[in-house]
Design a protein around this motif. Structure first.
Motif: not given
Length: 217
Positions: A133-142, A146-151, A166-171
Motif C-alpha cells: 500500500x505504501x509503495x504503490x498507493x494501493x487501496x485497502x481492499x486490494x 478493511x480501511x480501518x484495519x489498514x489504517x 499519502x499526502x507526503x507521497x503526493x507532495x
C-alpha cells in the motif's frame, strides 16, 4: 560529490529515498514531515521547544516540528520513516560522517548503507500488505484489508497515520514534476485540489513553497 550545477535534483529508487541539493545557503520555516531528513551542510535546526542543534550535518527524525537553516550550499536526503530506526531528537553528525555521506551521493543506495552504519539500526520489515500500500498507493481492499484495519496496521508499524503518508507521497510527486511542468499542472497531476492546496501542503511539510523549488533550478 554533487556538482555545483546540480542546483535542483530529485531522484528516487526502490528504497524510496529522495534527494535534492542547492548551491546556496537556505532557511526554511517551521514544518514537520513524516520522513527522516538528512542535511549535509553546516546547518542549524531549532525545534518548537526552542532547542537549537547545529553541526556539519544533521539527522532529523520524522514528525519533529522544526526550522532549519544552512550556512552553505547543501544536500538534503529524505527517507521514508520505516527505513531507519534511530534517535527521536535532532542529531548533529560529525564531519567525517558528513564527508563519507557526501562522497556516496548521488548514489542513493550507497548513501543509505552509510546512513544505516551511522545510526546502527534498521527497523523490522513491514507487513507485506502495508509495504504494498505504501509503495504503490494501493487501496485497502486490494490487499484484503478493511480501511480501518489498514489504517491501524500502518500506524502500528510505521507510527504515522496513513493519510499523512499519502499526502507526503503526493507532495514528493508534485515537487518532482516542477522541473518539467508549471506548479498548477504539478499540483493536479499529483492529486491536489489546486495549486494553493499544493502550496499549503509544501509549507506544512517542507517549510517552503513550490515556487522556491523552481527558483532553485
Amino acid at each position: 560529490m554533487l556538482s555545483a550545477d546540480r542546483a535542483w535534483t530529485l531522484e528516487q529508487n526502490d528504497r524510496r529515498l529522495t534527494l535534492f541539493a542547492e548551491p546556496r545557503p537556505y532557511e526554511v520555516g517551521l514544518h514537520r514531515h513524516p520522513a527522516w531528513k538528512l542535511v549535509l551542510a553546516d546547518a542549524e535546526a531549532v525545534t518548537t521547544g526552542g532547542r537549537a542543534v547545529s553541526g556539519p550535518g544533521l539527522l532529523v527524525p520524522p514528525q519533529l516540528a522544526h526550522t532549519c537553516r544552512t550556512r552553505t550550499g547543501y544536500a538534503a536526503l529524505f527517507l521514508d520513516p520505516w527505513l531507519l530506526a534511530g534517535p527521536t531528537e535532532i542529531t548533529p553528525l560529525p564531519a567525517p560522517a558528513v564527508r563519507r555521506l557526501r562522497a556516496a551521493l548521488p548514489d542513493l543506495d550507497s548513501a543509505y548503507v552509510e546512513l544505516v552504519a551511522l545510526t546502527g539500526a534498521v527497523p523490522a520489515g513491514l507487513d507485506p500488505r502495508v509495504a504494498h500500500v505504501l509503495r504503490y498507493g494501493a487501496l485497502a481492499e486490494e490487499v484484503g484489508l478493511s480501511p480501518v484495519r489498514l489504517r491501524t496496521l500502518v500506524r502500528e508499524s510505521v507510527g504515522i497515520p496513513l493519510v499523512r503518508l499519502r499526502r507526503w507521497a503526493r507532495l514528493r510527486d508534485a515537487v518532482g514534476a516542477l522541473s518539467s511542468v508549471p506548479p498548477a499542472r504539478a499540483a493536479t497531476d499529483a492529486g491536489f485540489a489546486d495549486q494553493p492546496h499544493l502550496t499549503r501542503t509544501a509549507r506544512t511539510l517542507l517549510g517552503r513553497t513550490p515556487a522556491s523549488f523552481r527558483a532553485a533550478r
